[in-house]
Every structure is written in C-alpha cells, then in structure tokens.
Design a protein around this motif. Structure first.
Motif: not given
Length: 259
Positions: A82-90, A156-162
């Motif tokens: 990612m360039g900066l941020f992806s949250g739940d990319g994985a 990136g695999l947790f609900i808060w990441n989503r």
C-alpha cells in the motif's frame, strides 16, 4: 512457500519475491499461465497484491473468481502492499478465498512507495521512499522468522480492520474507482507508438492503432503500469501530466547506486 502475485509498479513483486525466496518456494504472476499450475501443486500458497483505495485490485478479484476451484483446501498467506493505508487489505482477499474453501494462514501489510505519478498526493523524497522499502524488507524478514516458528502475522484480518478499510476509504471511493476505470488519457501528440503500454497492460485495454496508443474504455484495473512505463510520459489517469514514474526498478537502481 510458493507465491503468486499481481504487481503494477513492481512493489508487490519485489516484496513477494523476498518472502518466497526466504521460504524456499517458487513464484509466478497471475498473468502467467504458470500461476494456476503453481497453485495446484502447492499445499501452502502466498498471494500478493497492492490495494487500490483500500480495495482489492479488479484484476486480482477476477482471477480469484474465475479460478476459485483451485483454492479449495489450500492454505493461503496474503501479502498486501500500500502507499499509505489499506485497512483490511488482506481481509478482502481472505473473505473471497474462504468462499472457495481456502484456509487463511495470515496476512502481512507492507507500506511501499506510492505508484500514482500524475498527481502530487503521497509524493515523498527519494530518501524517504528508500527508507520505506528497507523498512518493509525488514518487516518481511521478521514475518518469515515468525512463520518459521509457526506464528503467522494477522495484518488486516480483524473486524476493526474491515471497519477501517470500509469507512476510511473504500466506501467513499467506490464511485471514484468506477469512473477511473474509464478515464485513462493518452496524449496522441506525445505518444510515439512504441507499444510498451499495450504490451504491459494486464487487461489488454490499450492497443496501437495507426501508430498511436488507444484506450478501450471501462477495462482499466488502475495499476498505473502504463503511466509509469511510457517513455514519452504520454499517459495519465488522475492528473494532467506525469510528475514522476514510480516503479520499483527505478528505486532499486538508486539503491544500488548508493551501495
């Protein structure tokens, strides 16, 4: 562990190459016919891709959907750049792969130089980009050491990441991404008809007609490969001119020159 990947600028390719080499496996691009055979012959497989506005690249999503049956029963580790941020990319890839019976081992998020070269946003100095690359390489080494002990990173695999991915970027940029898939611009005055963009386009959205590059609307996967490889800097997507060609191989040359 073997690995497959999609990479526009070369960032993801570099990261998964380091990971696979360290784990003693083989690697293939999803654009290669070798990718499916590699998956079929692997018990564990690493999948690498960049995130586009906290979303799964269109070409990677289509690859998984079209070949979902080969992932049944496979153990999958997901590497996201990612360039900066992806949250739940994985998590995006994980949820899709689970639908086809894959078991997700973990996820690894890696910041790399941003690939968008036709606007000023996210631009960093060469020194900062080289430092970002080194930090990600160190993170890969740390992850490999952890995995060798049976402990997989879970980026990136947790609900808060989503929630972060959805409300941080994805929800707001879905309309933007749809528009961008049709907005690639080719300056025919600058275009020299070399064909590099056509050869490298992963979705075959660009062709050479009458000595000039022509874009087929609606098929762009927003990977910026054509923008970053055009020798005439004749292609743009968001901005009006190319400020920097953001490719990993150019950063690698700079790294080698400084050794």
């Amino acid at each position: 562990m073997n690995g497959i990947y999609f990479s526009g600028s070369g960032n993801t390719k570099h990261c998964i190459e380091i990971f696979v080499q360290a784990t003693g496996g083989k690697i293939a691009s999803i654009e290669s016919p070798d990718a499916l055979e590699l998956i079929k012959n692997s018990e564990e497989i690493a999948i690498g891709y960049p995130t586009h506005y906290s979303n799964l690249p269109r070409i990677m999503k289509e690859f998984i959907l079209q070949n979902g049956n080969v992932f049944k029963g496979k153990k999958v580790f997901i590497i996201v750049t990612m360039g900066l941020f992806s949250g739940d990319g994985a998590g995006l890839g994980a949820r899709l792969l689970k639908r086809f019976g894959a078991k997700i081992l973990g996820g690894l998020h890696l910041q790399m130089p941003d690939s968008i070269g036709d606007v000023k946003m996210l631009k960093k100095t060469t020194e900062k980009n080289l430092a970002i690359i080194r930090q990600s390489e160190e993170k890969i080494s740390s992850a490999v050491a952890s995995i060798s002990k049976g402990k997989y990173p879970k980026d990136g695999l947790f609900i808060w990441n989503r929630i972060a991915g959805l409300f941080g970027q994805r929800l707001w940029f879905i309309p933007t991404v749809k528009k961008l898939q049709t907005k690639l611009k080719i300056d025919s005055g600058k275009c020299v008809g070399c064909g590099i963009c056509s050869e490298r386009c992963p979705t075959k959205s660009i062709s050479i007609q009458n000595g000039k590059a022509v874009f087929a609307r609606g098929r762009c996967t927003i990977c910026y490969r054509c923008v970053n490889h055009c020798p005439a800097r004749a292609i743009t997507l968001i901005g009006k001119r190319v400020l920097e060609q953001c490719r990993y191989d150019l950063y690698e040359k700079e790294l080698q020159a400084r050794l």
